[in-house]
Design a protein around this motif. Structure first.
Motif, PDB file in Angstrom:
ATOM      1  N   ALA A  38       0.850  -1.191   0.000  1.00 49.52           N
ATOM      2  CA  ALA A  38       0.000   0.000   0.000  1.00 49.52           C
ATOM      3  C   ALA A  38       0.886   1.241   0.000  1.00 49.52           C
ATOM      4  CB  ALA A  38      -0.921  -0.016   1.218  1.00 49.52           C
ATOM      5  N   CYS A  66      -1.672  -1.246  -3.941  1.00 52.91           N
ATOM      6  CA  CYS A  66      -2.818  -0.462  -3.476  1.00 52.91           C
ATOM      7  C   CYS A  66      -2.331   0.989  -3.338  1.00 52.91           C
ATOM      8  CB  CYS A  66      -3.286  -0.995  -2.121  1.00 52.91           C
ATOM      9  SG  CYS A  66      -4.572  -0.021  -1.334  1.00 52.91           S
ATOM     10  N   THR A  81      -8.269   4.334  -0.333  1.00 55.64           N
ATOM     11  CA  THR A  81      -7.420   3.329  -0.971  1.00 55.64           C
ATOM     12  C   THR A  81      -8.028   2.908  -2.304  1.00 55.64           C
ATOM     13  OG1 THR A  81      -8.554   1.548   0.209  1.00 55.64           O
ATOM     14  CG2 THR A  81      -6.550   2.421   1.222  1.00 55.64           C
ATOM     15  N   LEU A  83      -8.074  -0.028  -3.386  1.00 58.03           N
ATOM     16  CA  LEU A  83      -8.698  -1.340  -3.188  1.00 58.03           C
ATOM     17  C   LEU A  83      -9.781  -1.231  -2.127  1.00 58.03           C
ATOM     18  CD1 LEU A  83      -5.583  -3.701  -2.862  1.00 58.03           C
ATOM     19  CD2 LEU A  83      -7.036  -3.413  -4.868  1.00 58.03           C
ATOM     20  N   TYR A  88      -8.017  -6.381   1.280  1.00 58.36           N
ATOM     21  CA  TYR A  88      -6.841  -6.505   2.153  1.00 58.36           C
ATOM     22  C   TYR A  88      -7.179  -7.041   3.541  1.00 58.36           C
ATOM     23  CZ  TYR A  88      -8.149  -1.581   3.125  1.00 58.36           C
ATOM     24  OH  TYR A  88      -8.813  -0.424   3.417  1.00 58.36           O
TER      25      TYR A  88
END
Length: 167
Positions: A38, A66, A81, A83, A88
């Protein structure tokens, strides 16, 4: 007044530190099938992309990128984010940024991910500055610097010309 720039990392050094961090990520996730990288936009995400490329070369880990976006000047409640949280949830997540300055960006990024149950959560930065406003640390770091409050670190990711400078 002209600002004096001091190069602290050149392209080769950044490539070396990226590879070392990728190995550390792999070692700490060796029992995982996949890991979420991320990256905090913009440079943290670029660094996450570099780490994903190296991890693909050195490990069987499936990496999922991400992008984490936020208003860095007013981060409370602005973290998003690329995603959905379900992607996650119960996974190993590494929050990545280029420079850990005051810790504000990283701490609000961490806060966002703690709203979802995770299997493991770590942080990675290319440059760790040693004076922070918040008690946040980088689990994986390329270089640690003791800098003054009026100095700043700028990282530039350009194909074949990556640099980190102190200004």
């Amino acid at each position: 007044m002209k600002v004096k720039l001091e190069k602290i990392l050149d392209h080769q050094a950044i490539a070396h530190k990226t590879k070392r961090i990728a190995f550390q990520i792999y070692e700490s996730n060796a029992n995982e099938e996949e890991v979420i990288l991320a990256g905090i936009a913009d440079n943290g995400y670029k660094f996450a992309e570099r780490l994903a490329m190296v991890l693909a070369e050195i490990s069987p880990l499936k990496t999922i990128l991400c992008k984490v976006t936020m208003d860095k000047k007013n981060p409370l409640g602005t973290v998003q984010t690329s995603l959905p949280a379900s992607e996650y949830q119960n996974k190993s997540v590494i929050l990545i940024d280029d420079v850990l300055n005051s810790g504000t960006t990283l701490v609000y990024g961490v806060k966002h991910f703690l709203d979802v149950p995770l299997k493991r959560f770590k942080t990675a930065v290319l440059v760790n500055r040693n004076h922070k406003k918040y008690p946040v640390k980088a689990d994986f770091k390329g270089i640690s610097l003791s800098t003054s409050l009026n100095e700043s670190v700028k990282v530039s990711f350009r194909k074949g010309k990556d640099t980190a400078v102190l200004e």
